[in-house]
Enzyme design. Structure first.
Site, PDB file in Angstrom:
ATOM      1  CG  ASP A 147     -48.947  -8.782  -8.739  1.00  0.00           C
ATOM      2  OD1 ASP A 147     -50.001  -8.448  -8.231  1.00  0.00           O
ATOM      3  OD2 ASP A 147     -48.316  -8.563  -9.930  1.00  0.00           O
ATOM      4  CD  GLU A 169     -55.682 -10.901  -7.929  1.00  0.00           C
ATOM      5  OE1 GLU A 169     -54.869 -11.229  -9.029  1.00  0.00           O
ATOM      6  OE2 GLU A 169     -55.026 -10.143  -6.882  1.00  0.00           O
ATOM      7  CG  ASP A 214     -52.516  -2.737 -10.355  1.00  0.00           C
ATOM      8  OD1 ASP A 214     -51.379  -2.861  -9.887  1.00  0.00           O
ATOM      9  OD2 ASP A 214     -52.556  -3.607 -11.441  1.00  0.00           O
TER      10      ASP A 214
HETATM   11  C1  GLC Z   1     -49.606  -5.822 -11.355  1.00  0.00           C
HETATM   12  C2  GLC Z   1     -49.452  -5.533  -9.830  1.00  0.00           C
HETATM   13  C3  GLC Z   1     -48.408  -4.246 -10.229  1.00  0.00           C
HETATM   14  C4  GLC Z   1     -47.156  -4.818 -10.855  1.00  0.00           C
HETATM   15  C5  GLC Z   1     -47.401  -5.392 -12.180  1.00  0.00           C
HETATM   16  C6  GLC Z   1     -46.238  -6.030 -12.895  1.00  0.00           C
HETATM   17  O1  GLC Z   1     -50.317  -4.946 -12.001  1.00  0.00           O
HETATM   18  O2  GLC Z   1     -50.586  -5.163  -9.212  1.00  0.00           O
HETATM   19  O3  GLC Z   1     -47.851  -3.878  -8.611  1.00  0.00           O
HETATM   20  O4  GLC Z   1     -46.128  -3.826 -10.818  1.00  0.00           O
HETATM   21  O5  GLC Z   1     -48.511  -6.389 -12.033  1.00  0.00           O
HETATM   22  O6  GLC Z   1     -45.801  -6.867 -12.011  1.00  0.00           O
END
Ligand code: GLC
Length: 791
Positions: free
Chosen positions: A406, A409, A483
């Site tokens: 995650d 980017e 998200d």
């Molecule tokens: C980001 C991700 C989400 C995750 C959060 C905390 O917002 O997109 O899926 O739960 O970070 O790690």
């Protein structure tokens, strides 16, 4: 400032498509040089090279002869294509058996035609060019009949005609509105459908790129902030051919482990070992199938990757093991940011071994993410990728087989939301700015993680989920769409988003079922789970502090419906798995838009609220609250209602009733789909396979059943089962031929039940020309289904 009215200040920027544009000019010289045709023009250089009969690469550099390097996306080696080159007075014609490229000399304009002489890509008034900012652009004619698909992960409807889209990997927590662009993934690729035929363009440029199908009525353009104009024309002529060509160029998905296509449960965060155990116990007690539980950022010690918080997770190894004993995998999140902490071994190693991204003067770049000030591994460097991959030993030794990437980017908590574009990456000796490499960062983190895990798992298939990526990400990871929110509008948007990801080579995609931000409710979760059951990636996930979103969270009535659809996913697994295998071979997505099967049917061109599973099943979910009916479009031919077996003539829109517990599903006549039993997890062996046959007027019906061990790479050595089932049905008799095409795997199931729908009486059955005994055949008067049990 950009969220205020300043965004529409009149002193706006000049863009490349207005007065600052330089055209490439006329052709001056041409040379045919070892399969590359090189053109020198008044204001630039162009190379044209055929990679296959049906794939041609066109590269323009305003300043020097084009470099024939590619981004990390391209994996296709050019074949030895035979082309003819005809140099005429005013044009040069390059011709392979499937694609003709005509180069007009003055001004220099390119037209690409297919084998029937139909124009695919044409430059008229404007062609290729650039501006003083070193941006490159090209313009192509847009036909009235053109429809556009792909472009990776985009909001809004299926057909992108009339949109302008940018590729720049971005962490977008703000709502995903129809105009919100860009998002987390950058896939500079699209497919054009024109009068029933398709072709594709892949723009191999890692800088920020823009595709404009909006500004001009009869012209579209694509441009990049830097680098070369470097694109491939994919000949088609069918949408499926384009996907085969695009995935030959950028790679295909390996077959995922079976457990990765089961149901996944997540929350930001299941914070303690106790919470995970209780969660799993509830799934088991309620007999809701489950394959994966995610650990979001709370599992770590102060958000330090490759650590566990020992007070929250005192015996993680035992947890992973106990979970696996009941058929459940634990998948932890791994973000790229490494906490700046001189006492933290990963940071120490990263600094000492020079693994972090730096400025040109050698200073490490730091950005703020969950752990606070953090350094970022330079995934553009192969040594760093190896280092990072190897670090996953920490997880693999605990028995972990899946990783969730995650914030790659990369997301940084600052005004620009990402890394300073001036940061320098070390591409194995070549220095590259982050401006150029930004869109590569998450993709190469994926490569590092996938390859690292693959090595560590010694023959077992790893699973990787990623938020960011680039063209080719399908080689390493499944993608979820980030998200979203618990809005009905986002449920509706899930469909065209996943469909266009599939058209863009990323077949293994899904959304946060129930929505991430905001609060879900029972009705929305029930309807979203119905869709999730048929999206390739199926995970319920929600944000910190939101209301609970587990299947039972909204009470019994909703809970039962949600459970029914999670179970339905498991019933469909044999068929879905077979489709994943097809994707790994051909690039064709599991979940696909209707135009892919019906490219001549205009009703499908922007059909954004229904989709197909494979080539013969239509899913038409309810996407609005308090709604118990909808219009469904069924293309030409006869269709069966999956639930009632009612047969419906297609070629029209029909009104379908769908109480809350019903997801409308239709199966095309003349189809076979396979089902397995409901089970707690994919790890429970199935003892039978059910082959459902939906008859057609006449002719044989074929299906190739696939199975393998579901967890190792042995399939790559031919260790799998492939059975070809051919059925010929006439009146009260069915002739079935079952042929082992490959029989190097012994499935867990011993019994095959053939269910022939829409029959009028008990059938006489012959299997491989042998008459099947009466007691193996039954007929249900009420459902009109004949069942044949074969051992
Ligand atoms: C980001 C991700 C989400 C995750 C959060 C905390 O917002 O997109 O899926 O739960 O970070 O790690």
């Amino acid at each position: 400032m950009k969220d205020t009215s300043f965004a529409i200040h009149p002193g706006t920027k000049k863009t490349i498509d207005n007065d600052s544009y330089y055209d490439i000019g006329n052709l001056i010289a041409m040379k045919n040089d070892d399969k590359i045709i090189r053109f020198t023009c008044e204001q630039g250089y162009v190379n044209i090279k055929y990679y296959r009969d049906d794939i041609v690469r066109i590269t323009m550099n305003p300043y020097q002869e084009p470099l024939m390097e590619s981004t990390f996306a391209v994996v296709l080696d050019s074949e030895d294509v035979s082309i003819s080159v005809t140099d005429k007075e005013d044009e040069v014609i390059l011709k392979s058996s499937k694609l003709t490229t005509i180069v007009k000399k003055a001004p220099f304009r390119i037209t690409v035609l297919d084998q029937d002489g139909k124009i695919l890509v044409e430059e008229t008034k404007r062609g290729m060019g650039y501006n003083d900012k070193k941006e490159v652009i090209c313009f192509k004619s847009m036909d009235e009949a053109d429809h556009f698909y792909g472009f990776g992960e985009k909001t809004s409807f299926l057909d992108k005609r009339g949109e302008k889209m940018t590729m720049f990997n971005s962490d977008v927590y703000a709502p995903h509105n129809p105009e919100t662009d860009p998002l987390y993934q950058s896939i500079p690729y699209f497919m054009t459908l024109r009068d029933g035929r398709a072709h594709g363009i892949y723009f191999d440029n890692s800088y920020k790129t823009t595709f404009d199908l909006k500004t001009n009525k009869d012209t579209y353009s694509f441009s990049a902030e830097g680098g070369q104009l470097d694109y491939y024309v994919l000949a088609g002529p069918t949408p499926k051919d384009v996907l085969e060509q695009y995935t030959a160029l950028t790679g295909r998905m390996p077959i995922p482990p079976k457990w990765a296509i089961g149901y996944h449960q997540s929350r930001y965060s299941y914070e303690t070992e106790q919470e995970v155990r209780e969660l799993v116990k509830t799934f088991l007690d309620k007999e809701i199938p489950l394959d994966v539980v995610y650990l979001d950022i709370h599992y770590m010690n102060g958000y330090r990757v490759f650590t566990f918080d020992n007070s929250r997770f005192p015996s993680i190894d035992k947890l992973v093991k106990d979970m696996k004993d009941v058929g459940i995998r634990i998948v932890p999140i791994v973000d790229p940011g490494v906490k700046e902490d001189p006492e933290y071994h990963i940071f120490q190693e990263g600094v000492r071994e020079d693994h972090f991204c730096k400025y040109i003067d050698g200073k490490i770049y730091y950005g703020d993410v969950w752990p606070g000030n953090s350094a970022f591994p330079d995934f553009i460097n192969s040594e760093v990728r190896k280092w990072w991959g190897e670090k996953h030993r920490f997880y693999s030794e605990l028995g972990i087989e899946g990783i969730w990437n995650d914030m790659n980017e990369p997301a940084v908590f600052n005004e620009t939301k990402t890394m300073d574009l001036k940061v320098i990456h070390d591409k194995d000796g070549e220095l590259k700015t982050h401006r150029e490499m930004h869109n590569m960062y998450g993709f190469m983190m994926g490569e590092a993680t996938y390859q690292g895990m693959k090595k560590l798992l010694k023959g077992k298939r790893p699973f990787l989920l990623t938020r960011a990526g680039f063209a080719g990400i399908q080689r390493y990871a499944a993608v979820w769409t980030g998200d979203n929110r618990s809005f009905w509008e986002h449920l509706a948007m899930a469909i065209p988003m996943c469909l266009n990801l599939g058209v863009s080579g990323v077949a293994f995609s899904g959304t946060d079922v129930g929505g991430f931000a905001h609060d879900c409710n029972g009705e929305l979760l029930a309807r979203w789970t119905q869709v999730g059951a048929f999206t390739p990636f199926f995970r319920n996930h929600t944000v910190i502090d939101s209301v609970r979103q587990e299947p039972w969270a909204f009470g019994e009535e909703y809970g039962e419906i949600i459970k029914k659809y999670i179970q339905l996913r498991y019933i469909w697994l044999p068929h879905l798995y077979k489709l994943f295998v097809e994707t790994s071979r051909t690039g064709l997505p599991v979940m696909r838009p209707l135009f892919m099967e019906y490219p001549d049917d205009k009703n499908t061109f922007n059909l954004s609220d229904q989709f197909m599973i494979g080539d013969n099943v239509i899913i038409a979910p309810i996407l609005q609250p308090n709604t118990y009916h909808r219009v469904v479009y069924l293309p030409e031919g006869k269709w069966y209602d999956y639930w009632t077996d009612e047969s419906i003539e297609g070629g029209k829109h029909i009104l379908v009733e769908a109480e809350l517990d019903k997801l409308p599903i239709f199966v095309r006549e003349g189809s076979i789909i396979t089902h397995g039993p409901v089970k707690q997890s994919t790890m429970v062996p199935a003892d039978e396979i059910i082959v459902h046959l939906y008859p057609k007027q006449s002719g044989v019906i074929e299906y190739t059943l696939y199975d393998d061990d579901g967890e190792t790479f042995s399939y790559q050595n031919g260790e799998y089962l492939e059975k070809k089932i051919t059925c010929d049905l006439s009146d009260d008799r069915i002739d079935v031929a079952i042929e082992d095409v490959v029989a190097n795997y012994q499935p867990t199931w011993k019994k095959m039940v053939l269910k022939v729908h829409d029959t009028t009486s008990k059938l006489n059955v012959f299997v491989n020309q042998q008459k099947v005994a009466e007691d193996q055949i039954s007929f249900d008067e009420e459902t009109k289904v004949s069942s044949i049990t074969l051992k």
